[in-house]
Design a protein around this motif. Structure first.
Motif, PDB file in Angstrom:
ATOM      1  N   ILE A   1       0.837  -1.202   0.000  1.00 60.44           N
ATOM      2  CA  ILE A   1       0.000   0.000   0.000  1.00 60.44           C
ATOM      3  C   ILE A   1       0.871   1.251   0.000  1.00 60.44           C
ATOM      4  N   ALA A   2       1.928   1.263   0.808  1.00 63.72           N
ATOM      5  CA  ALA A   2       2.835   2.412   0.843  1.00 63.72           C
ATOM      6  C   ALA A   2       3.498   2.612  -0.514  1.00 63.72           C
ATOM      7  N   LYS A   3       3.874   1.527  -1.165  1.00 65.21           N
ATOM      8  CA  LYS A   3       4.477   1.608  -2.504  1.00 65.21           C
ATOM      9  C   LYS A   3       3.483   2.180  -3.506  1.00 65.21           C
ATOM     10  N   ALA A   4       2.210   1.796  -3.381  1.00 61.00           N
ATOM     11  CA  ALA A   4       1.181   2.326  -4.273  1.00 61.00           C
ATOM     12  C   ALA A   4       0.949   3.820  -4.032  1.00 61.00           C
ATOM     13  N   LEU A   5       1.084   4.253  -2.775  1.00 61.39           N
ATOM     14  CA  LEU A   5       0.914   5.666  -2.449  1.00 61.39           C
ATOM     15  C   LEU A   5       2.118   6.499  -2.862  1.00 61.39           C
ATOM     16  N   MET A   6       3.272   5.863  -2.985  1.00 60.43           N
ATOM     17  CA  MET A   6       4.516   6.523  -3.376  1.00 60.43           C
ATOM     18  C   MET A   6       5.043   5.903  -4.659  1.00 60.43           C
ATOM     19  N   PRO A   7       4.371   6.119  -5.771  1.00 60.11           N
ATOM     20  CA  PRO A   7       4.852   5.485  -6.994  1.00 60.11           C
ATOM     21  C   PRO A   7       6.204   6.053  -7.414  1.00 60.11           C
ATOM     22  N   GLY A   8       6.907   5.287  -8.166  1.00 60.07           N
ATOM     23  CA  GLY A   8       8.227   5.686  -8.629  1.00 60.07           C
ATOM     24  C   GLY A   8       9.150   4.502  -8.581  1.00 60.07           C
ATOM     25  N   LYS A   9      10.322   4.707  -9.108  1.00 58.05           N
ATOM     26  CA  LYS A   9      11.288   3.615  -9.158  1.00 58.05           C
ATOM     27  C   LYS A   9      12.047   3.531  -7.839  1.00 58.05           C
ATOM     28  N   ASP A  10      12.030   2.353  -7.256  1.00 58.42           N
ATOM     29  CA  ASP A  10      12.776   2.101  -6.036  1.00 58.42           C
ATOM     30  C   ASP A  10      14.125   1.500  -6.390  1.00 58.42           C
ATOM     31  N   PRO A  11      15.158   1.861  -5.644  1.00 57.47           N
ATOM     32  CA  PRO A  11      16.472   1.277  -5.894  1.00 57.47           C
ATOM     33  C   PRO A  11      16.497  -0.234  -5.653  1.00 57.47           C
ATOM     34  N   GLY A  12      15.650  -0.725  -4.760  1.00 58.98           N
ATOM     35  CA  GLY A  12      15.585  -2.145  -4.471  1.00 58.98           C
ATOM     36  C   GLY A  12      14.444  -2.790  -5.227  1.00 58.98           C
TER      37      GLY A  12
ATOM     38  N   TYR B   1      14.353   5.237   2.856  1.00 55.28           N
ATOM     39  CA  TYR B   1      15.150   4.348   1.998  1.00 55.28           C
ATOM     40  C   TYR B   1      15.428   5.002   0.651  1.00 55.28           C
ATOM     41  N   ARG B   2      14.415   5.639   0.087  1.00 52.63           N
ATOM     42  CA  ARG B   2      14.620   6.314  -1.196  1.00 52.63           C
ATOM     43  C   ARG B   2      15.596   7.478  -1.073  1.00 52.63           C
ATOM     44  N   LEU B   3      15.526   8.211   0.033  1.00 52.39           N
ATOM     45  CA  LEU B   3      16.460   9.318   0.233  1.00 52.39           C
ATOM     46  C   LEU B   3      17.893   8.818   0.363  1.00 52.39           C
ATOM     47  N   VAL B   4      18.078   7.775   1.150  1.00 52.55           N
ATOM     48  CA  VAL B   4      19.421   7.255   1.404  1.00 52.55           C
ATOM     49  C   VAL B   4      20.010   6.623   0.146  1.00 52.55           C
ATOM     50  N   THR B   5      19.265   5.755  -0.497  1.00 51.20           N
ATOM     51  CA  THR B   5      19.805   5.064  -1.665  1.00 51.20           C
ATOM     52  C   THR B   5      19.815   5.943  -2.898  1.00 51.20           C
ATOM     53  N   GLY B   6      18.914   6.900  -2.979  1.00 46.92           N
ATOM     54  CA  GLY B   6      18.907   7.819  -4.117  1.00 46.92           C
ATOM     55  C   GLY B   6      20.135   8.697  -4.134  1.00 46.92           C
ATOM     56  N   ASN B   7      20.534   9.176  -2.960  1.00 44.87           N
ATOM     57  CA  ASN B   7      21.741   9.994  -2.860  1.00 44.87           C
ATOM     58  C   ASN B   7      22.985   9.169  -3.170  1.00 44.87           C
ATOM     59  N   ARG B   8      23.003   7.937  -2.728  1.00 44.88           N
ATOM     60  CA  ARG B   8      24.160   7.080  -2.963  1.00 44.88           C
ATOM     61  C   ARG B   8      24.296   6.767  -4.447  1.00 44.88           C
ATOM     62  N   ARG B   9      23.188   6.525  -5.128  1.00 46.77           N
ATOM     63  CA  ARG B   9      23.244   6.199  -6.552  1.00 46.77           C
ATOM     64  C   ARG B   9      23.655   7.400  -7.383  1.00 46.77           C
ATOM     65  N   SER B  10      23.215   8.600  -6.997  1.00 44.77           N
ATOM     66  CA  SER B  10      23.563   9.778  -7.793  1.00 44.77           C
ATOM     67  C   SER B  10      25.056  10.118  -7.677  1.00 44.77           C
ATOM     68  N   HIS B  11      25.689   9.804  -6.538  1.00 44.38           N
ATOM     69  CA  HIS B  11      27.114  10.065  -6.390  1.00 44.38           C
ATOM     70  C   HIS B  11      27.968   9.086  -7.203  1.00 44.38           C
ATOM     71  N   ARG B  12      27.470   7.886  -7.401  1.00 42.80           N
ATOM     72  CA  ARG B  12      28.236   6.901  -8.171  1.00 42.80           C
ATOM     73  C   ARG B  12      28.306   7.295  -9.644  1.00 42.80           C
ATOM     74  N   HIS B  13      27.236   7.891 -10.162  1.00 40.19           N
ATOM     75  CA  HIS B  13      27.184   8.227 -11.562  1.00 40.19           C
ATOM     76  C   HIS B  13      27.797   9.583 -11.865  1.00 40.19           C
TER      77      HIS B  13
END
Length: 92
Positions: free
Chosen positions: A16-27, A79-91
């Motif tokens: 339900i939380a995923k449906a309320l927050m659509p978008g691509k998850d890192p996991g 989780y999206r904040l933490v992993t989103g920041n980590r992914r943007s620094h790698r690229h």
């Protein structure tokens, strides 16, 4: 309520939380399910600590479901904040 009930509620609350927050998850789906389970537990704990609500009353109690969904929503956002920041620094 037993641990199996909390796992089931957590899985559904995560969906339900995923449906309320659509978008691509890192996991993937497994990560979302684990976040749902942890979020359900977090929501129950926060409801008890902050509002004094005992959300562990029953499986079909509305406060149990609301607490689990809110907890899952919070953990998914973090989780999206933490992993989103980590992914943007790698690229970069």
């Amino acid at each position: 309520m037993g641990i199996i009930a909390w796992i089931i509620i957590g899985l559904l609350a995560g969906a339900i939380a995923k449906a309320l927050m659509p978008g691509k998850d890192p996991g993937g789906v497994i990560i979302t399910m684990l976040i749902g389970i942890a979020g359900g537990l977090l929501g129950g704990w926060l409801g008890k600590v902050i509002f004094g609500v005992d959300s562990l009353d029953g499986f079909f109690d509305l406060s149990t479901w609301i607490a689990a969904i809110v907890g899952s929503f919070i953990l998914l956002a973090v989780y999206r904040l933490v992993t989103g920041n980590r992914r943007s620094h790698r690229h970069a």
